[in-house]
Design an enzyme around this catalytic site. Sequence first.
Site, PDB file in Angstrom:
ATOM      1  N   GLN A 141     -61.215   8.064   8.770  1.00 51.50           N
ATOM      2  CA  GLN A 141     -60.811   9.111   9.907  1.00 51.50           C
ATOM      3  C   GLN A 141     -59.757  10.245   9.417  1.00 51.50           C
ATOM      4  O   GLN A 141     -58.968   9.926   8.829  1.00 51.50           O
ATOM      5  CB  GLN A 141     -60.083   8.194  10.884  1.00 51.50           C
ATOM      6  CG  GLN A 141     -60.689   7.026  11.266  1.00 51.50           C
ATOM      7  CD  GLN A 141     -59.620   6.219  12.099  1.00 51.50           C
ATOM      8  OE1 GLN A 141     -59.307   6.509  13.472  1.00 51.50           O
ATOM      9  NE2 GLN A 141     -58.884   5.156  11.556  1.00 51.50           N
ATOM     10  N   SER A 144     -54.595  12.152  11.743  1.00 47.14           N
ATOM     11  CA  SER A 144     -53.283  12.332  11.921  1.00 47.14           C
ATOM     12  C   SER A 144     -53.158  13.533  10.965  1.00 47.14           C
ATOM     13  O   SER A 144     -53.756  13.760  10.090  1.00 47.14           O
ATOM     14  CB  SER A 144     -52.527  11.204  11.320  1.00 47.14           C
ATOM     15  OG  SER A 144     -52.758  10.077  11.976  1.00 47.14           O
ATOM     16  N   SER A 176     -56.911   6.055   5.875  1.00 44.27           N
ATOM     17  CA  SER A 176     -56.760   4.827   5.060  1.00 44.27           C
ATOM     18  C   SER A 176     -58.254   4.943   4.104  1.00 44.27           C
ATOM     19  O   SER A 176     -59.268   5.376   4.851  1.00 44.27           O
ATOM     20  CB  SER A 176     -57.256   3.596   6.171  1.00 44.27           C
ATOM     21  OG  SER A 176     -55.898   3.799   6.877  1.00 44.27           O
ATOM     22  N   GLU A 259     -60.862   2.365  18.271  1.00 45.13           N
ATOM     23  CA  GLU A 259     -59.581   2.105  17.200  1.00 45.13           C
ATOM     24  C   GLU A 259     -58.909   0.804  17.658  1.00 45.13           C
ATOM     25  O   GLU A 259     -58.239  -0.197  17.219  1.00 45.13           O
ATOM     26  CB  GLU A 259     -58.780   3.138  16.763  1.00 45.13           C
ATOM     27  CG  GLU A 259     -57.715   2.951  15.712  1.00 45.13           C
ATOM     28  CD  GLU A 259     -57.154   4.024  15.206  1.00 45.13           C
ATOM     29  OE1 GLU A 259     -56.642   5.029  16.110  1.00 45.13           O
ATOM     30  OE2 GLU A 259     -56.944   4.355  14.110  1.00 45.13           O
ATOM     31  N   SER A 388     -48.965   4.023  17.581  1.00 47.12           N
ATOM     32  CA  SER A 388     -47.873   3.081  17.611  1.00 47.12           C
ATOM     33  C   SER A 388     -47.617   2.110  18.631  1.00 47.12           C
ATOM     34  O   SER A 388     -48.271   2.675  19.823  1.00 47.12           O
ATOM     35  CB  SER A 388     -46.545   4.304  17.498  1.00 47.12           C
ATOM     36  OG  SER A 388     -46.383   4.756  18.725  1.00 47.12           O
ATOM     37  N   GLU A 390     -45.435   1.959  20.558  1.00 50.19           N
ATOM     38  CA  GLU A 390     -44.676   2.858  21.990  1.00 50.19           C
ATOM     39  C   GLU A 390     -45.770   3.654  22.640  1.00 50.19           C
ATOM     40  O   GLU A 390     -45.818   3.336  23.841  1.00 50.19           O
ATOM     41  CB  GLU A 390     -43.658   3.845  21.140  1.00 50.19           C
ATOM     42  CG  GLU A 390     -42.209   3.299  20.664  1.00 50.19           C
ATOM     43  CD  GLU A 390     -42.408   2.897  19.167  1.00 50.19           C
ATOM     44  OE1 GLU A 390     -43.552   2.835  18.531  1.00 50.19           O
ATOM     45  OE2 GLU A 390     -41.417   2.556  18.626  1.00 50.19           O
TER      46      GLU A 390
HETATM   47  C1  LIG Z   1     -51.739   1.051   8.150  1.00 54.84           C
HETATM   48  C2  LIG Z   1     -52.043   2.416   8.824  1.00 54.84           C
HETATM   49  C3  LIG Z   1     -53.299   3.248   8.814  1.00 54.84           C
HETATM   50  C4  LIG Z   1     -53.691   4.533   9.226  1.00 54.84           C
HETATM   51  N1  LIG Z   1     -54.644   4.819   9.125  1.00 54.84           N
HETATM   52  C5  LIG Z   1     -54.989   6.130   9.557  1.00 54.84           C
HETATM   53  C6  LIG Z   1     -56.241   6.833   9.377  1.00 54.84           C
HETATM   54  O1  LIG Z   1     -57.193   6.182   8.826  1.00 54.84           O
HETATM   55  N2  LIG Z   1     -56.528   8.017   9.809  1.00 54.84           N
HETATM   56  C7  LIG Z   1     -55.538   8.697  10.436  1.00 54.84           C
HETATM   57  O2  LIG Z   1     -55.794   9.974  10.784  1.00 54.84           O
HETATM   58  N3  LIG Z   1     -54.170   8.162  10.603  1.00 54.84           N
HETATM   59  C8  LIG Z   1     -54.104   7.028  10.319  1.00 54.84           C
HETATM   60  N4  LIG Z   1     -52.724   6.496  10.413  1.00 54.84           N
HETATM   61  C9  LIG Z   1     -51.577   6.992  11.075  1.00 54.84           C
HETATM   62  C10 LIG Z   1     -51.451   6.633  12.328  1.00 54.84           C
HETATM   63  O3  LIG Z   1     -52.318   6.764  13.337  1.00 54.84           O
HETATM   64  C11 LIG Z   1     -49.915   7.141  12.643  1.00 54.84           C
HETATM   65  O4  LIG Z   1     -48.852   6.884  12.017  1.00 54.84           O
HETATM   66  C12 LIG Z   1     -49.553   6.918  14.127  1.00 54.84           C
HETATM   67  O5  LIG Z   1     -50.688   7.619  14.836  1.00 54.84           O
HETATM   68  C13 LIG Z   1     -48.279   7.685  14.471  1.00 54.84           C
HETATM   69  O6  LIG Z   1     -47.840   8.826  14.184  1.00 54.84           O
HETATM   70  P1  LIG Z   1     -47.024   9.415  12.860  1.00 54.84           P
HETATM   71  O7  LIG Z   1     -46.903   8.213  11.813  1.00 54.84           O
HETATM   72  O8  LIG Z   1     -47.117  10.900  12.586  1.00 54.84           O
HETATM   73  O9  LIG Z   1     -45.570   9.222  13.973  1.00 54.84           O
HETATM   74  P2  LIG Z   1     -44.955  10.139  14.954  1.00 54.84           P
HETATM   75  O10 LIG Z   1     -46.204  10.594  15.927  1.00 54.84           O
HETATM   76  O11 LIG Z   1     -44.236  11.275  14.126  1.00 54.84           O
HETATM   77  O12 LIG Z   1     -43.985   9.302  15.623  1.00 54.84           O
HETATM   78  C14 LIG Z   1     -42.812   8.640  15.090  1.00 54.84           C
HETATM   79  C15 LIG Z   1     -42.242   7.527  16.066  1.00 54.84           C
HETATM   80  O13 LIG Z   1     -42.001   8.173  17.400  1.00 54.84           O
HETATM   81  C16 LIG Z   1     -42.605   7.588  18.506  1.00 54.84           C
HETATM   82  N5  LIG Z   1     -43.163   8.566  19.437  1.00 54.84           N
HETATM   83  C17 LIG Z   1     -43.910   9.719  19.170  1.00 54.84           C
HETATM   84  N6  LIG Z   1     -44.156  10.110  20.383  1.00 54.84           N
HETATM   85  C18 LIG Z   1     -43.871   9.272  21.465  1.00 54.84           C
HETATM   86  C19 LIG Z   1     -43.849   9.378  22.854  1.00 54.84           C
HETATM   87  N7  LIG Z   1     -44.582  10.399  23.485  1.00 54.84           N
HETATM   88  N8  LIG Z   1     -43.226   8.365  23.419  1.00 54.84           N
HETATM   89  C20 LIG Z   1     -42.774   7.477  22.839  1.00 54.84           C
HETATM   90  N9  LIG Z   1     -42.587   7.176  21.587  1.00 54.84           N
HETATM   91  C21 LIG Z   1     -43.177   8.157  20.950  1.00 54.84           C
HETATM   92  C22 LIG Z   1     -43.691   6.850  17.813  1.00 54.84           C
HETATM   93  O14 LIG Z   1     -44.299   5.956  18.431  1.00 54.84           O
HETATM   94  C23 LIG Z   1     -43.188   6.703  16.373  1.00 54.84           C
HETATM   95  O15 LIG Z   1     -42.264   5.316  16.359  1.00 54.84           O
HETATM   96  C24 LIG Z   1     -52.517   5.080   9.797  1.00 54.84           C
HETATM   97  C25 LIG Z   1     -51.282   4.497   9.928  1.00 54.84           C
HETATM   98  C26 LIG Z   1     -50.954   3.486   9.587  1.00 54.84           C
HETATM   99  C27 LIG Z   1     -49.662   2.713   9.393  1.00 54.84           C
END
Ligand SMILES: Cc1cc2nc3c(=O)[nH]c(=O)nc-3n(C[C@H](O)[C@H](O)[C@H](O)COP(=O)(O)OP(=O)(O)OC[C@H]3O[C@@H](n4cnc5c(N)ncnc54)[C@H](O)[C@@H]3O)c2cc1C
Length: 422
Positions: A141, A144, A176, A259, A388, A390
Site C-alpha cells: 500500500q 501515507s 510495509s 484495512e 491510528s 485516535e
Molecule cells: C506497523 C505499521 C504498518 C504500516 N503500514 C503502512 C503501509 O503499508 N502503507 C502505508 O501507506 N502506511 C502504513 N503505515 C502508516 C500508518 O497508516 C500511519 O502511521 C497512520 O495512518 C498515522 O499516520 P502518521 O504516522 O503520519 O501520524 P500522523 O497522521 O502525523 O498523526 C500523529 C498523531 O496525531 C493524531 N491525529 C492526527 N490527526 C488527528 C485527528 N484529526 N484527530 C485526533 N488525532 C489525530 C494521530 O492519531 C497520531 O497519534 C503503517 C504504520 C504502522 C505503524
Amino acid sequence: MPIDRDTTDREPSTPASPDIEPVAEFGERARRWLKENLPPSTGRYTGVDDEAIWDRARQLQRLLFDGGFAGICFPEEYGGQGLTREHQQAFTTASLPYEMPLVLNVPTLAICAATLLDLGTEQQKQTHLSAVLRGEEILAQFLSEPRGGSDLAGLTTRADRDGEDWVLNGSKIWSSGAYAADYGLCLARTDWEATKHHGLSMFLVPVRAPGVTIQRIRQVTGSTEFCQEFFDDVRLPADAMIGEPGGGWPAARRLLFHERSAMGGTSPYTSGARPHLGADVSSLVDIARSAGRLDDPAVLEQIGEARAMNVVRDQLVDRVSRAIESGGLPPAAGAIVRLFSAENAGLQTDFAVELAGAAVAAEGPGALTSSIGLDYLFRAAWSLAGGSTEMSRNQISEHILGMPREATADQGVPFSQVKHGR
Ligand SMILES: Cc1cc2nc3c(=O)[nH]c(=O)nc-3n(C[C@H](O)[C@H](O)[C@H](O)COP(=O)(O)OP(=O)(O)OC[C@H]3O[C@@H](n4cnc5c(N)ncnc54)[C@H](O)[C@@H]3O)c2cc1C
C-alpha cells in the site's frame, strides 16, 4: 490506514449456494490435506525483514493454490474457492499447527487484493488476483506520506496526464514490505483544482518501474520492513488506474474498510493465525513460570485478565462481523474491533513486561523475554498501523454514535488553494 470519513462502505458479500460443500466436510478435507502437505509450524514469529521469508511464503501460497485451498472467499473465476467466511474459519482453525504463508495476509490478500476484487477492471482482476492467489504477486500500500498519514486525503504525491499515460511524482512512506512487493496500490492527486477529496485517483504501480526508488527504514526494533518510496517521473499506462480519474477517494475508503477489517480481525480474506500482536496468554504463563511467580495470586489475576480480554476480543470480532454482514451495524463499526484489538495488544505486552521485569532488556536474541522486549518497543505501532486509534475513535463517534464531524478548514476549497506543509 487513516481517516475514512464516509459510512457508505459495504461488506463484501460472502458467496453461498445450495450445493456448496458443507463446512464440516470441508474442514475435515482441509485437515487431511494440511497434514499431508504442510510442515508443522515452528510457532515462532519470524518477522518480515528477510527476502527468504517472502520466497518461502510464495512457495507455501502456491502449495495452497495447487491443493485448492488458496483464496477461500475469493471468487473461483479469479483462482479462489468461492466459499464462505465459515469455510475460511474452518480452514484457519485446521491450519493453526502448520506453517502458513502468513506474511501474505496483510496487506496483500486482505487489503490490496480485496480492494482490487471490489474495484478492479475485469482485466486487472484476471491478471492480478489470480497471480496473488498463486503466490506470484505480492502487493503493498502506497498511501501515507512523509507530511502525515491521518489526513490521507490531503496527500500531495501527484500524477499528471501525458497523452494516454500518467506521470507520477512524489513520495510515500511506512509502506510495509514494499521492498519485497511487485505492485503498490498508490493514491495520488490528479486534479489540483478539485476539492481535497475529489482530485485523487488510485493506481497500481509496478514497484520495479523506472523512476521508483525504494529505501528501507530501520525501526527502533532493528526491523527494516518499512520502506519509503520516491517516484521520479514514473510513467504509468492508462490501465494502471483502479477506478475512474477522480475516483481515488471512494477507492481509498474501500481500501480503508478492508484495512480496518484486517487489523481488527474481521476480514474474510486472511488465512491462518492472526497477525503477531505481541505476547499471548501461553507465553505469559511461561514467563511467570520461569520468573518463579506462577503461585503469586496477583500474577494469576493478571493472567486471568489477559485471557478474559482475548475472549472478549474474539467474541467482539465475531459479533461485529456478523452485525456488519447482516446490516445491523455500518461497516465503519470495524473501527470498534480495530480499537479494541490495539488496546488489548498493548495491555498484553505491558503484562508480559511486568512479569518478566529487567530480563526483557537483559537477555540476548532467541530468549522468550527478548522477544517481549522487542514487542514492547514496537508497542506504539499497533495503535498506528491500519489508521491510528485516535482516528478509530473519531470514526466511532462520527459514524456510529452520530456525533458532529470534526471542523476542517479545507472543506469545499480547491486543493491548489489549501495551505499545506511540504
Ligand atoms: C506497523 C505499521 C504498518 C504500516 N503500514 C503502512 C503501509 O503499508 N502503507 C502505508 O501507506 N502506511 C502504513 N503505515 C502508516 C500508518 O497508516 C500511519 O502511521 C497512520 O495512518 C498515522 O499516520 P502518521 O504516522 O503520519 O501520524 P500522523 O497522521 O502525523 O498523526 C500523529 C498523531 O496525531 C493524531 N491525529 C492526527 N490527526 C488527528 C485527528 N484529526 N484527530 C485526533 N488525532 C489525530 C494521530 O492519531 C497520531 O497519534 C503503517 C504504520 C504502522 C505503524
